[in-house]
Design an enzyme around this catalytic site. Structure first.
Site, PDB file in Angstrom:
ATOM      1  CD  GLU A 261      10.050   6.509 -12.401  1.00  0.00           C
ATOM      2  OE1 GLU A 261      10.280   7.725 -12.253  1.00  0.00           O
ATOM      3  OE2 GLU A 261       8.938   5.992 -12.231  1.00  0.00           O
TER       4      GLU A 261
ATOM      5  CB  CYS B  43      17.659  12.255 -10.372  1.00  0.00           C
ATOM      6  SG  CYS B  43      16.535  11.934  -9.017  1.00  0.00           S
TER       7      CYS B  43
ATOM      8  CB  CYS C  82       9.870   4.671  -1.120  1.00  0.00           C
ATOM      9  SG  CYS C  82      10.389   5.737   0.243  1.00  0.00           S
TER      10      CYS C  82
ATOM     11  CB  CYS D 136       5.953  11.291   1.237  1.00  0.00           C
ATOM     12  SG  CYS D 136       7.415  11.267   2.275  1.00  0.00           S
TER      13      CYS D 136
ATOM     14  CB  CYS E 272       6.056  10.572  -2.862  1.00  0.00           C
ATOM     15  SG  CYS E 272       7.404   9.750  -3.700  1.00  0.00           S
TER      16      CYS E 272
ATOM     17  N   GLY F 281      12.929   5.881  -3.353  1.00  0.00           N
ATOM     18  CA  GLY F 281      13.590   5.288  -2.191  1.00  0.00           C
ATOM     19  C   GLY F 281      14.093   6.320  -1.209  1.00  0.00           C
ATOM     20  CD  GLU F 282      15.106   8.612   3.430  1.00  0.00           C
ATOM     21  OE1 GLU F 282      14.351   9.461   2.948  1.00  0.00           O
ATOM     22  OE2 GLU F 282      16.272   8.884   3.793  1.00  0.00           O
TER      23      GLU F 282
ATOM     24  CB  SER G 267      17.143  14.214  -1.205  1.00  0.00           C
ATOM     25  OG  SER G 267      15.883  14.645  -0.789  1.00  0.00           O
TER      26      SER G 267
ATOM     27  CB  SER H 284      12.012  15.794   1.958  1.00  0.00           C
ATOM     28  OG  SER H 284      12.859  15.383   0.928  1.00  0.00           O
TER      29      SER H 284
ATOM     30  CG  HIS I 135       7.955  18.411   1.615  1.00  0.00           C
ATOM     31  ND1 HIS I 135       8.583  19.085   0.604  1.00  0.00           N
ATOM     32  CD2 HIS I 135       8.331  17.106   1.468  1.00  0.00           C
ATOM     33  CE1 HIS I 135       9.297  18.232  -0.123  1.00  0.00           C
ATOM     34  NE2 HIS I 135       9.176  17.038   0.385  1.00  0.00           N
TER      35      HIS I 135
ATOM     36  CG  ASN J 294       6.156  17.083 -10.419  1.00  0.00           C
ATOM     37  OD1 ASN J 294       5.885  17.639 -11.472  1.00  0.00           O
ATOM     38  ND2 ASN J 294       7.384  17.007  -9.941  1.00  0.00           N
TER      39      ASN J 294
ATOM     40  CB  CYS K  48       9.436  10.609  -6.958  1.00  0.00           C
ATOM     41  SG  CYS K  48      10.951  11.288  -6.446  1.00  0.00           S
TER      42      CYS K  48
HETATM   43  N1  SAH Z   1      13.302   9.788   0.148  1.00  0.00           N
HETATM   44  C1  SAH Z   1      14.116  10.925  -0.113  1.00  0.00           C
HETATM   45  C2  SAH Z   1      14.541  11.086  -1.554  1.00  0.00           C
HETATM   46  C3  SAH Z   1      13.559  10.802  -2.640  1.00  0.00           C
HETATM   47  S1  SAH Z   1      12.277  11.947  -2.967  1.00  0.00           S
HETATM   48  C4  SAH Z   1      13.449  12.177   0.404  1.00  0.00           C
HETATM   49  O1  SAH Z   1      12.362  12.096   0.933  1.00  0.00           O
HETATM   50  O2  SAH Z   1      14.068  13.230   0.332  1.00  0.00           O
HETATM   51  C5  SAH Z   1      13.056  13.371  -3.642  1.00  0.00           C
HETATM   52  C6  SAH Z   1      12.300  14.647  -3.375  1.00  0.00           C
HETATM   53  O3  SAH Z   1      11.115  14.745  -4.189  1.00  0.00           O
HETATM   54  C7  SAH Z   1      11.826  14.780  -1.950  1.00  0.00           C
HETATM   55  O4  SAH Z   1      11.996  16.098  -1.510  1.00  0.00           O
HETATM   56  C8  SAH Z   1      10.366  14.436  -2.070  1.00  0.00           C
HETATM   57  O5  SAH Z   1       9.647  14.899  -0.974  1.00  0.00           O
HETATM   58  C9  SAH Z   1      10.014  15.088  -3.381  1.00  0.00           C
HETATM   59  N2  SAH Z   1       8.797  14.619  -4.026  1.00  0.00           N
HETATM   60  C10 SAH Z   1       8.310  13.381  -4.106  1.00  0.00           C
HETATM   61  N3  SAH Z   1       7.159  13.354  -4.797  1.00  0.00           N
HETATM   62  C11 SAH Z   1       6.929  14.614  -5.186  1.00  0.00           C
HETATM   63  C12 SAH Z   1       5.900  15.235  -5.929  1.00  0.00           C
HETATM   64  N4  SAH Z   1       4.868  14.558  -6.404  1.00  0.00           N
HETATM   65  N5  SAH Z   1       5.992  16.575  -6.145  1.00  0.00           N
HETATM   66  C13 SAH Z   1       7.037  17.278  -5.657  1.00  0.00           C
HETATM   67  N6  SAH Z   1       8.042  16.753  -4.944  1.00  0.00           N
HETATM   68  C14 SAH Z   1       7.975  15.436  -4.701  1.00  0.00           C
END
Ligand code: SAH
Length: 348
Positions: free
Chosen positions: A90, A103, A110, A114, A117, A157-158, A189, A212, A214, A288, A331
């Protein structure tokens, strides 16, 4: 056969030299590609014999748009893009007053796991090459008919788990023969892969690093992000301090607010203690919701209270505008539903 987008200008020049061609041809080829011409046959200032040679060695891979969703509420457009090996990813384009931001995804899937995600649910399939990441931008620019001026590496992805390719991608989009996007207009990120944050600090780049986070403490973070078992918040903050010292750049901390989990005033207070004195900015994101877990979005009252607490203390904070909620902009959700549909059709 190679994807020509995986080569830097210098590498294509070397190829020209090895193939007894003039090096200036490399720039001519890229000029065509950056003008959205992705067929060697149409490059009419390149001699036919060279075009043939190029076609024998290279293909130009700009991923195909399989699905395109436009948000009704704002200027967000999400693309499901397909690569030649059948994998899909995406890419999201967000239109702001100050320019278009894209983006990009850096991996197919990935492996960070998390909990909130959707991108990580099926694990990682493979890394994307620098040219494959670049192809997402070329496809997006053509689709919207406008230039992209900002890049966020925040798709699936990371990025620091695919370090070399991501670095090469950044250098190519930043170069003047490429898209000429300033480093300050690029944000990477990461969930916090500490040794790679130190490596990144040595690259002499001016990109924005987003972490990230959180959660303000390890106990809670471990329940949300498996990477927290590997690196502590303290180690992340140390790595950030080093990044700031080496680059003079302000760090962004992303904090997705989940109802009843990390959205309380106690967590805001803990976060203040953690970040006080650091050159940083906090980006609050109401989580989300995805159907694969039970995390719920924090209420707008809680988001506001959390925000006010940080701001009152003097921490620069923004609440991320929720863009494209109607088009599964979180994501990995579009890819998930595509894969699920495909499996249902196959009867899996
Ligand atoms: N792997 C990297 C980049 C991709 S995720 C990272 O972890 O930063 C991009 C951002 O979206 C990250 O901050 C991630 O934690 C957040 N993210 C992923 N899923 C999400 C969701 N369902 N709601 C809100 N933020 C989310």
């Amino acid at each position: 056969m190679l994807n020509i987008l995986d080569l830097s200008l210098q590498e294509l020049k070397e190829w020209m030299k090895e193939n007894s061609e003039s090096q200036f041809r490399a720039k001519q080829v890229y000029d065509w590609i950056y003008k959205n011409n992705w067929d060697f046959n149409d490059m009419n200032n390149i001699p036919v014999a060279l075009r043939d040679k190029l076609m024998k060695s290279f293909y130009i891979e700009v991923p195909k748009i399989i699905e395109s969703l436009k948000s009704t509420s704002d200027d967000t457009e999400k693309f499901l893009l397909g690569y030649r090996d059948g994998n899909v990813i995406e890419t999201v384009v967000m239109k702001y007053k100050h320019g278009n931001s894209v983006c990009v995804s850096t991996q197919i899937g990935c492996r960070m796991g998390c909990r909130f995600c959707a991108s990580t649910i099926g694990g990682v399939v493979r890394n994307l090459s620098s040219g494959e990441i670049l192809g997402q931008i070329l496809a997006s620019q053509k689709a919207i008919g406008e230039r992209i001026s900002n890049i966020v590496l925040m798709g699936s992805g990371e990025p620091l788990d695919n370090y070399e390719n991501v670095l090469k991608f950044i250098n190519i989009v930043n170069s003047d023969y490429g898209l000429n996007i300033g480093q300050r207009h690029i944000t990477l990120s990461t969930c916090g892969i500490v040794p790679k944050i130190y490596d990144l600090a040595e690259e002499n780049l001016q990109i924005t690093l987003a972490i990230s986070l959180h959660s303000p403490n390890d106990v809670l973070r471990k329940t949300m992000m498996p990477i927290a078992n590997r690196y502590s918040i303290e180690e992340i903050i140390e790595a950030c301090k080093n990044y700031i010292q080496k680059t003079n750049r302000r760090i962004t901390f992303e904090y997705s607010l989940v109802k009843g989990i990390n959205d309380g005033i106690e967590q805001a207070e803990e976060l203040i203690q953690l970040l006080r004195g650091l050159l940083c900015h906090v980006n609050l994101i109401p989580v989300n919701e995805i159907k694969e877990n039970s995390y719920e979005k924090a209420t707008s009252d809680n988001v506001k209270a959390f925000y006010n607490k940080l701001v009152d203390f003097g921490i620069e904070t923004t609440i991320r505008k929720e863009m494209g909620a109607d088009i599964n902009a979180a994501c990995g959700q579009l890819r998930r539903s595509y894969l699920e549909d495909k499996n249902t059709k196959k009867g899996v």
